[in-house]
Design an enzyme around this catalytic site. Structure first.
Site, PDB file in Angstrom:
ATOM      1  N   GLU A 220      45.549  14.612  57.918  1.00 61.14           N
ATOM      2  CA  GLU A 220      44.494  14.321  56.707  1.00 61.14           C
ATOM      3  C   GLU A 220      45.001  12.766  55.245  1.00 61.14           C
ATOM      4  O   GLU A 220      44.296  11.351  55.235  1.00 61.14           O
ATOM      5  CB  GLU A 220      44.257  14.962  55.677  1.00 61.14           C
ATOM      6  CG  GLU A 220      43.038  15.775  56.272  1.00 61.14           C
ATOM      7  CD  GLU A 220      43.124  17.018  57.593  1.00 61.14           C
ATOM      8  OE1 GLU A 220      44.962  16.559  57.109  1.00 61.14           O
ATOM      9  OE2 GLU A 220      43.304  17.745  58.024  1.00 61.14           O
TER      10      GLU A 220
ATOM     11  N   HIS B 204      37.246  27.450  54.449  1.00 59.77           N
ATOM     12  CA  HIS B 204      36.348  26.744  54.825  1.00 59.77           C
ATOM     13  C   HIS B 204      35.173  26.624  54.175  1.00 59.77           C
ATOM     14  O   HIS B 204      34.265  26.358  54.801  1.00 59.77           O
ATOM     15  CB  HIS B 204      36.121  26.805  56.510  1.00 59.77           C
ATOM     16  CG  HIS B 204      37.270  26.659  56.986  1.00 59.77           C
ATOM     17  ND1 HIS B 204      38.564  27.776  57.616  1.00 59.77           N
ATOM     18  CD2 HIS B 204      37.961  25.401  57.927  1.00 59.77           C
ATOM     19  CE1 HIS B 204      39.880  26.898  58.066  1.00 59.77           C
ATOM     20  NE2 HIS B 204      38.754  25.725  59.031  1.00 59.77           N
TER      21      HIS B 204
END
Lengths: 450, 404
Positions: free
Chosen positions: B140, B209
Site C-alpha cells: 500500500e 477490518h
C-alpha cells in the site's frame, strides 16, 4: 589517472602567444577527448559499460565550472546557516557534486529526477538559479517554492525536478510513479530516483523495485552511497552494503561517484537500459565532507583524517582540474579566475536574496488547495451583494472587498466559519460563492487572517 | 434595518436530486434568490447554474444492469433512469470518467483481472487494459506513493484501498506527499488523486477490518474527504472526486455496496463540499453520513410516529464541512444530534461539534449531542459488534431527551 591521447598541446608549449590563442580555441572546441574513468564499473547481472568516456574540452570546462559553482554555493550556505539566516535543517552536498553534474550531462530536461533532502545542487543542475536557491533557503518570497518549502523542498516542475523530500525513502515510490506516468504516456523518457545508503534499508524501496521490475517501468534507482546514514556508518546499518546487488532480479552497477565521467557514462548506459529493459540500480560510491546536516559536526563518527584523505585523493573538482591542466585547456590562473567569478556570482545572489522580502501573511493559506477545487466552487471576487442586515442577524450587508482569493478560500476551509457583520461597513469584503450556495457564506478577513 | 433587498447572484437549489425542496424559513424570505451566476467546472468551462443537472445526453456502454433506452432530453430529472446497486453506480461513474479523460487510471489490489474485491472495477481491465487498470502487489505504501508521483506529472490515478484500514500503511504518503506537495512546492505540483475504498463496521469482519478511521485523516492539510451513502451520490461524488484537482479521499462503506436505487440516465456530477438534505424538518437537526444515515432514517420513522419532526442531513463532505447547510438547519431547529460511525475520540463528530459550537453558538437551545461508535476495537461476536455502532433505538432516545 586519466590517460591522454592527444599530446599536440605539449608540442606548442614554448610558443606562449600561439599557445594561448590555441587554448582559447580548445576550451570552447568540441573535438572529442577520450578519458578513462578512475575505476572500472562493477556489474550485477549486467555487463558493465566501458571505462572509456568521450568528452570535449567544452564539456570539461562546463563540468569544472558547474561543480565549482555547486561547491561554492554549499560553502556559502554553511556560512549563512552559521549566521542564522538559514534555519532548521540544511543538508549540504559538497563532495558529491560529481553525481549531480555527471547525471545532468547524460540526460535531458524531459527526464525526471527525484531525490531526498540533499537537493540544493541537483536543483541547480536542473536549471535552478542561485537566487531561487538562496531565497528559498532563507525563506523569502523569491524562492523556488515561494519560501514555503525550505531546504528540503526544492522543486522545478518545468525542468523535471520533482524534489526535495524530507521523509527518508518516501521519494522512491514517487519516483516509480513518475516512471509509471512516463510509461503511460509513452514519451521515451526515464526517471532517476535518488536515495541514500540509509534509505536503502527501507521496505518501500523493495516494494517499489518489485513494481518497477514487474511492469518494466523506466526507473533508474540511484543509491548515493556516502557511507553514512546520518551518524551511522553503513557497516553498522546494513548486513549487505553492496547496495547495487540488493535489487536481486534487477541489474545493478557500482560506479565511482567522485568521478564525473564515470557517473556520466553510467547514467547514459542506464537510460538506454531502462528504456528497453526496465529498472536498474546504480550505486554511486561518493562522500560528503560536511556532516549529515548543519547540526551534525560530522566528526564524531568518522575521523578528520578520513575526511581529508578523501578530499586529497578523490575530490571531484580536483580531478577535473588536473585533467584540464594536463590537457592544457586552461592555466591555473584561468581556473582560479573561474572560481573567483563563481564566488562573485554566489555572493551577488546572496545579496540579492537577502533583499528579497518575506512572503505575505496571506501566503500562509495559499496553495493548500488548488483553486477551483471540487466541481463547482469558484471564488467570485468583486461581486457586489447588497443584503441588508437585519436585527435578527438574518441578513447582512456586504460589499465587495479586496482580499486575496486564496486567503479567503482557505479561511473557509480551515476556519469553517463565517462571520456576520453587525452593521453596514464601508469597506469591501470578498464574497465566495461556496459550492454555488447563496452568498451568505462569507468570511471577513482582518489582514488576511480569520 | 428592516428593509430587505435582493441578493444578487449566487443562489442555487441544491444539486442533490433526491432531496426535497430546500426550505429556508427565515423570518423574511429572501425574495429573488434566483440570480445569475456561473458554475465553473474544474476544467474551466462555465455553465449556467440553473441548468445544473444536464450537460449533454450520453450513450452509456452496456453494463451488467440493463438500462432503459431513454432519450434524456428533459432538463429536469428524468423520471425513468435506471436501477442499479451502489457498487455499480461507482463503477459507472468511474467508467464515464475514464472514457472522458484518458489520463484517469485505476490502481489497487485485485482491481484488474479479479474485477475488484467489491466488484467496483469489474470489467474495466478488459475494456481499458492492464496498465490503465493496474493490479498492484500488496504494497500500500508504495503504490499509493506511486499514484502520487504519477499525479505530479498529470495523471489522475484512482487508488483503491481494499479496506480503508490498509491505508494506514500508506499514511506517510497520504499525509506528507499527497496533502503537502502542492504547498511545499509553492503551487508547482497538483495532486489530483482519488483514494477510495470501503471502511466501517461490517458483518463480523473482526477488529482490523472494521475500522472507522475518517478521524485519522481529517487533520491532513490539503486533502478533501467525502463519504457516499446512496447510489446516486456515490456516482456523483466519484465523478466529482476524479475531476477535482485536489486529492480526495472517498469513504465507502462495506455494508452499503448492495443498496439499490434508481438513478438518472443523464450525466451528473455532484458537489464535493455540499451536504444533502435527506428529510427536512422543524424540531431537531440530525447530522449523519454513510451507513448511519440509514439508522437515522429508521429512527426518524419511529420519531415521526411519536410526533417529532426531525431534519436529517447527510453531511457527505467530511472535510470541509458544509457549514452553510448545517448552519441554516441549526438556525431553524436550534437542536443538533450528530450520529456517526466514527470513533468517539477525535472523530468527525467531535470536530463537527466544535465547529457548530464555534459558529452557531447563539442559535443552540441545548448542547449538541454526538452519538459515535464506541472507542473499542470492533469485536467479532455479533451481539457485541451490534453495540459498537449507534443503533436506531439510541438515536430515538437521544432525540427524545434533547427535545424535552
Amino acid at each position: 589517472m586519466a590517460h591522454l591521447t592527444r599530446r599536440t598541446a605539449d608540442l606548442l608549449k614554448p610558443f606562449s602567444v600561439a599557445l594561448s590563442s590555441m587554448r582559447l580555441l580548445t576550451t570552447t572546441s568540441t573535438t572529442p577527448i577520450t578519458v578513462e574513468t578512475s575505476l572500472p564499473f562493477t556489474g550485477h547481472k549486467i555487463d558493465p559499460p566501458s571505462r572509456s568516456v568521450e568528452t570535449t574540452p567544452q564539456e570539461l570546462m562546463t563540468f569544472f565550472r558547474d561543480m565549482a559553482l555547486m561547491r561554492r554555493m554549499e560553502i556559502a550556505a554553511d556560512s549563512l546557516y552559521k549566521a542564522k539566516l538559514i534555519r532548521g535543517f540544511c543538508h549540504l552536498y559538497d563532495g558529491q557534486e560529481a553525481v549531480a553534474v555527471g547525471m545532468e550531462a547524460a540526460i535531458t530536461k524531459k527526464d525526471c529526477i527525484i531525490t531526498a533532502y540533499r537537493d540544493h545542487c541537483i536543483f541547480l543542475g536542473r536549471g535552478g538559479t542561485l537566487l531561487e536557491c538562496f531565497s528559498e533557503l532563507m525563506g523569502r518570497k523569491d524562492g523556488c517554492s515561494k519560501g514555503k518549502g525550505g531546504s528540503m523542498h526544492f522543486y522545478k516542475k518545468d525542468s523535471g525536478f520533482y524534489g526535495g523530500h524530507g521523509i527518508v525513502g518516501a521519494q522512491i515510490p514517487l519516483g516509480c510513479g513518475l516512471a509509471f506516468a512516463q510509461k503511460y504516456s509513452k514519451d521515451e523518457n526515464v526517471t532517476f530516483a535518488l536515495y541514500g545508503d540509509g534509505a536503502a534499508n527501507q521496505g518501500q524501496l523493495f516494494e517499489a523495485l518489485n513494481m518497477a521490475a514487474l511492469w518494466d517501468l523506466p526507473a533508474i534507482l540511484v543509491c548515493e552511497n556516502n557511507h553514512y546514514g546520518m551518524g551511522t556508518a553503513e557497516w553498522r546499518a546494513a548486513k549487505s552494503p553492496a547496495y547495487y546487488k540488493r535489487g536481486d532480479y534487477v541489474p545493478g552497477l557500482k560506479v565511482d561517484g567522485m568521478d564525473v565521467f564515470a557517473v556520466k557514462q553510467a547514467c547514459k548506459f542506464s537510460k538506454e537500459h531502462a528504456l528497453k529493459n526496465g529498472p536498474i540500480i546504480l550505486e554511486m560510491d561518493t562522500y560528503r565532507y560536511h556532516g549529515h546536516s548543519m547540526s551534525d559536526p560530522g566528526s564524531t563518527y568518522r575521523t578528520r583524517d578520513e575526511i581529508s584523505g578523501v578530499r586529497q585523493e578523490r575530490d571531484p573538482i580536483e580531478r577535473i582540474r588536473k585533467l584540464v591542466l594536463s590537457h592544457d585547456l586552461a592555466t591555473e590562473k584561468e581556473l582560479k579566475d573561474i572560481e573567483k567569478e563563481v564566488r562573485k556570482n554566489v555572493d551577488e545572489a546572496i545579496a540579492q536574496a537577502k533583499e528579497s522580502p518575506m512572503p505575505e501573511p496571506s501566503e500562509l493559506f495559499t496553495n493548500v488547495y488548488v483553486k477551483g477545487y471540487g466541481v463547482e466552487v469558484r471564488l467570485l471576487s468583486y461581486i457586489y451583494f447588497i443584503v441588508r442586515y437585519s436585527v435578527c442577524f438574518d441578513f447582512f450587508l456586504l460589499l465587495s472587498a479586496k482580499v486575496t482569493e486564496d486567503a479567503l478560500y482557505l479561511n473557509l476551509l480551515t476556519c469553517d466559519r463565517y462571520m456576520l457583520f453587525s452593521s453596514p461597513v464601508s469597506g469591501v469584503v470578498n464574497i465566495c460563492s461556496f459550492s454555488c450556495m447563496p452568498c451568505l457564506t462569507v468570511s471577513m478577513m482582518d489582514q488576511g487572517f480569520c | 434595518m428592516a428593509a430587505v433587498t435582493q441578493g444578487l447572484g449566487a443562489t442555487a437549489a441544491l444539486s442533490s436530486a433526491n432531496s426535497e425542496k430546500f426550505q429556508l424559513t427565515t423570518r423574511r424570505s429572501l425574495s429573488g434568490r434566483k440570480g445569475r451566476f456561473f458554475i465553473f467546472e474544474s476544467n474551466g468551462n462555465p455553465r449556467s447554474g440553473l441548468n445544473r443537472q444536464i450537460n449533454r445526453t450520453r450513450q452509456f456502454f452496456t453494463n451488467a444492469v440493463a438500462t432503459k433506452p431513454d432519450s434524456a432530453a428533459a432538463s429536469t430529472l428524468s423520471k425513468h433512469g435506471h436501477e442499479l446497486l451502489l457498487f455499480e453506480a461507482l463503477r459507472e461513474g468511474l467508467e464515464e470518467e475514464m472514457d472522458r479523460d484518458p489520463y484517469v487510471c485505476v490502481m489497487g489490489e485485485d482491481v484488474g483481472h479479479y474485477g475488484g474485491s467489491y466488484k467496483v472495477t469489474k470489467g474495466l481491465a478488459d475494456k481499458y487494459g492492464d496498465l490503465r487498470v493496474l493490479d498492484t502487489p500488496i504494497a500500500e505504501n508504495s503504490f499509493t506513493g506511486m499514484a502520487i508521483g504519477a499525479a505530479m506529472t498529470g495523471l489522475r490515478p484512482v487508488v483503491e484501498g481494499m479496506n480503508m484500514g490498509f491505508l494506514l500503511l500508506a499514511f506517510n504518503q497520504i499525509s506528507n506527499n499527497c496533502g503537502m506537495l502542492h504547498y511545499t512546492s509553492g503551487g508547482q505540483f497538483k495532486i489530483p488523486v482519488v483514494i477510495r475504498g470501503p471502511g466501517g463496521v461490517g458483518r463480523q469482519l473482526g477488529a482490523e477490518h472494521s475500522q472507522r478511521l475518517e478521524s485519522y485523516f481529517q487533520s491532513i492539510p490539503g486533502i478533501q474527504m467525502v463519504a457516499c451513502s446512496t447510489p446516486y451520490n456515490a456516482k456523483g461524488l466519484m465523478k466529482a472526486a476524479i475531476r477535482s484537482e485536489n486529492p480526495v479521499i472517498l469513504f465507502e462503506h462495506v455494508l452499503l455496496y448492495n443498496l439499490k436505487e434508481r438513478i438518472p440516465d443523464e450525466e451528473y456530477v455532484l458537489n464535493l463540499e455540499e451536504a444533502e438534505m435527506v428529510r427536512p424538518g422543524e424540531h431537531i437537526t440530525i447530522l449523519t453520513y454513510s451507513r448511519m444515515r440509514y439508522h437515522v432514517m429508521q429512527a426518524a420513522k419511529t420519531l415521526v410516529n411519536k410526533g417529532y419532526d426531525p431534519e436529517v442531513i447527510d453531511i457527505r463532505s467530511l472535510k470541509p464541512f458544509d457549514l452553510y447547510t448545517i448552519g441554516n438547519s441549526v438556525k431553524k431547529t436550534h437542536r443538533v444530534v450528530i450520529v456517526e460511525e466514527c470513533m468517539r475520540t477525535g472523530g468527525i463528530g467531535a470536530s463537527l461539534t466544535a465547529s457548530i459550537n464555534e459558529n452557531f453558538h447563539d442559535y443552540l437551545d441545548a448542547p449538541i449531542v454526538c452519538l459515535s461508535s464506541q472507542d473499542v476495537p470492533t469485536p467479532y461476536a455479533a451481539s457485541l459488534e451490534e453495540w459498537t455502532v449507534v443503533q436506531p433505538a439510541q438515536i430515538v432516545a437521544a432525540v427524545e431527551q434533547l427535545c424535552q
